[in-house]
Design a protein around this motif. Structure first.
Motif, PDB file in Angstrom:
ATOM      1  N   LYS A  29      46.569  85.664  56.819  1.00 18.82           N
ATOM      2  CA  LYS A  29      45.277  86.224  57.134  1.00 18.82           C
ATOM      3  C   LYS A  29      44.164  85.391  56.314  1.00 18.82           C
ATOM      4  N   GLN A  30      44.523  85.108  55.008  1.00 22.20           N
ATOM      5  CA  GLN A  30      43.475  84.416  54.226  1.00 22.20           C
ATOM      6  C   GLN A  30      43.301  82.881  54.771  1.00 22.20           C
ATOM      7  N   GLN A  31      44.567  82.246  55.477  1.00 24.10           N
ATOM      8  CA  GLN A  31      44.361  81.117  56.267  1.00 24.10           C
ATOM      9  C   GLN A  31      43.468  81.034  57.057  1.00 24.10           C
ATOM     10  N   ARG A  32      43.656  82.186  58.086  1.00 24.00           N
ATOM     11  CA  ARG A  32      42.575  82.343  59.344  1.00 24.00           C
ATOM     12  C   ARG A  32      41.224  82.555  58.586  1.00 24.00           C
ATOM     13  N   ASN A  33      41.228  83.404  57.711  1.00 22.09           N
ATOM     14  CA  ASN A  33      39.680  83.464  57.134  1.00 22.09           C
ATOM     15  C   ASN A  33      39.140  82.332  56.789  1.00 22.09           C
ATOM     16  N   ASN A  34      39.841  81.404  56.085  1.00 23.57           N
ATOM     17  CA  ASN A  34      39.223  80.139  55.450  1.00 23.57           C
ATOM     18  C   ASN A  34      39.082  79.244  56.702  1.00 23.57           C
ATOM     19  N   GLN A  35      39.825  79.145  57.781  1.00 18.86           N
ATOM     20  CA  GLN A  35      39.818  78.288  58.965  1.00 18.86           C
ATOM     21  C   GLN A  35      38.475  78.729  59.428  1.00 18.86           C
ATOM     22  N   ASP A  36      38.173  80.135  59.595  1.00 18.94           N
ATOM     23  CA  ASP A  36      36.952  80.574  60.355  1.00 18.94           C
ATOM     24  C   ASP A  36      35.699  79.983  59.555  1.00 18.94           C
ATOM     25  N   ALA A  37      35.709  80.288  58.216  1.00 23.23           N
ATOM     26  CA  ALA A  37      34.899  79.921  57.485  1.00 23.23           C
ATOM     27  C   ALA A  37      34.452  78.271  57.496  1.00 23.23           C
ATOM     28  N   LEU A  38      35.410  77.439  57.400  1.00 20.90           N
ATOM     29  CA  LEU A  38      35.298  75.988  57.693  1.00 20.90           C
ATOM     30  C   LEU A  38      34.724  75.579  58.813  1.00 20.90           C
ATOM     31  N   THR A  39      35.051  76.425  59.831  1.00 20.96           N
ATOM     32  CA  THR A  39      34.285  76.072  61.256  1.00 20.96           C
ATOM     33  C   THR A  39      32.867  76.540  61.186  1.00 20.96           C
ATOM     34  N   GLY A  40      32.627  77.718  60.596  1.00 21.12           N
ATOM     35  CA  GLY A  40      31.177  77.967  60.577  1.00 21.12           C
ATOM     36  C   GLY A  40      30.444  76.853  59.754  1.00 21.12           C
ATOM     37  N   LEU A  41      31.059  76.632  58.702  1.00 22.35           N
ATOM     38  CA  LEU A  41      30.376  75.572  57.878  1.00 22.35           C
ATOM     39  C   LEU A  41      30.362  74.054  58.586  1.00 22.35           C
ATOM     40  N   MET A  59      62.137  89.618  44.072  1.00 25.08           N
ATOM     41  CA  MET A  59      61.029  90.343  44.948  1.00 25.08           C
ATOM     42  C   MET A  59      61.570  90.717  46.316  1.00 25.08           C
ATOM     43  N   GLU A  60      61.254  91.965  46.985  1.00 28.16           N
ATOM     44  CA  GLU A  60      61.905  92.371  47.996  1.00 28.16           C
ATOM     45  C   GLU A  60      61.535  91.863  49.020  1.00 28.16           C
ATOM     46  N   PHE A  61      62.219  91.782  50.290  1.00 23.76           N
ATOM     47  CA  PHE A  61      61.927  91.437  51.648  1.00 23.76           C
ATOM     48  C   PHE A  61      60.601  91.684  52.124  1.00 23.76           C
ATOM     49  N   GLU A  62      60.202  93.185  52.031  1.00 27.53           N
ATOM     50  CA  GLU A  62      59.142  93.753  52.569  1.00 27.53           C
ATOM     51  C   GLU A  62      57.829  93.324  51.756  1.00 27.53           C
ATOM     52  N   GLN A  63      57.938  92.998  50.347  1.00 30.05           N
ATOM     53  CA  GLN A  63      57.154  92.454  49.486  1.00 30.05           C
ATOM     54  C   GLN A  63      56.784  91.053  50.041  1.00 30.05           C
ATOM     55  N   ILE A  64      57.555  90.240  50.438  1.00 38.71           N
ATOM     56  CA  ILE A  64      57.719  88.927  50.662  1.00 38.71           C
ATOM     57  C   ILE A  64      57.045  88.745  52.076  1.00 38.71           C
ATOM     58  N   ILE A  65      57.311  89.494  53.009  1.00 38.09           N
ATOM     59  CA  ILE A  65      56.503  89.897  54.204  1.00 38.09           C
ATOM     60  C   ILE A  65      55.336  89.996  54.229  1.00 38.09           C
ATOM     61  N   LYS A  66      54.783  91.197  53.493  1.00 40.47           N
ATOM     62  CA  LYS A  66      53.302  91.472  53.363  1.00 40.47           C
ATOM     63  C   LYS A  66      52.611  90.428  52.552  1.00 40.47           C
ATOM     64  N   ARG A  67      53.466  89.635  51.624  1.00 40.92           N
ATOM     65  CA  ARG A  67      52.557  88.610  50.951  1.00 40.92           C
ATOM     66  C   ARG A  67      52.451  87.656  52.186  1.00 40.92           C
ATOM     67  N   LEU A  68      53.309  87.251  52.936  1.00 42.45           N
ATOM     68  CA  LEU A  68      53.090  86.095  53.882  1.00 42.45           C
ATOM     69  C   LEU A  68      52.014  86.506  54.997  1.00 42.45           C
ATOM     70  N   GLU A  69      52.044  87.816  55.256  1.00 37.21           N
ATOM     71  CA  GLU A  69      50.916  88.297  56.158  1.00 37.21           C
ATOM     72  C   GLU A  69      49.703  88.148  55.424  1.00 37.21           C
ATOM     73  N   TRP A  70      49.416  88.693  54.243  1.00 33.37           N
ATOM     74  CA  TRP A  70      48.298  88.216  53.705  1.00 33.37           C
ATOM     75  C   TRP A  70      47.934  86.966  53.431  1.00 33.37           C
ATOM     76  N   LEU A  71      48.797  85.899  53.152  1.00 33.49           N
ATOM     77  CA  LEU A  71      48.554  84.571  53.023  1.00 33.49           C
ATOM     78  C   LEU A  71      47.953  83.937  54.466  1.00 33.49           C
TER      79      LEU A  71
END
Length: 67
Positions: A15-27, A1-13
């Protein structure tokens, strides 16, 4: 896996973590609201039960008077 792919995947993860946290806060807020509502309804049910218990002897007396 290339470095840029790793960075993109970490950014996506991240973002998903923030979305999950926001959803949990709402719930969590919704759960607190439901708990408040349930407590209020429970108190009302206790009052209704008490009122019904208080009225029951009167009901019997009225039925006997009508007969």
């Amino acid at each position: 896996m290339e470095f840029e792919q790793i960075i993109k995947r970490l950014e996506w993860l991240d973002k998903q973590q923030r979305n999950n946290q926001d959803a949990l806060t709402g719930l969590d807020g919704r759960l607190e609201s439901f708990e408040t509502t349930i407590n209020a309804v429970s108190k009302q049910m206790k009052n209704f039960t008490r009122q019904i218990t208080d009225v029951s002897p009167w009901k019997s007396a009225w039925i006997n008077l009508i007969r």
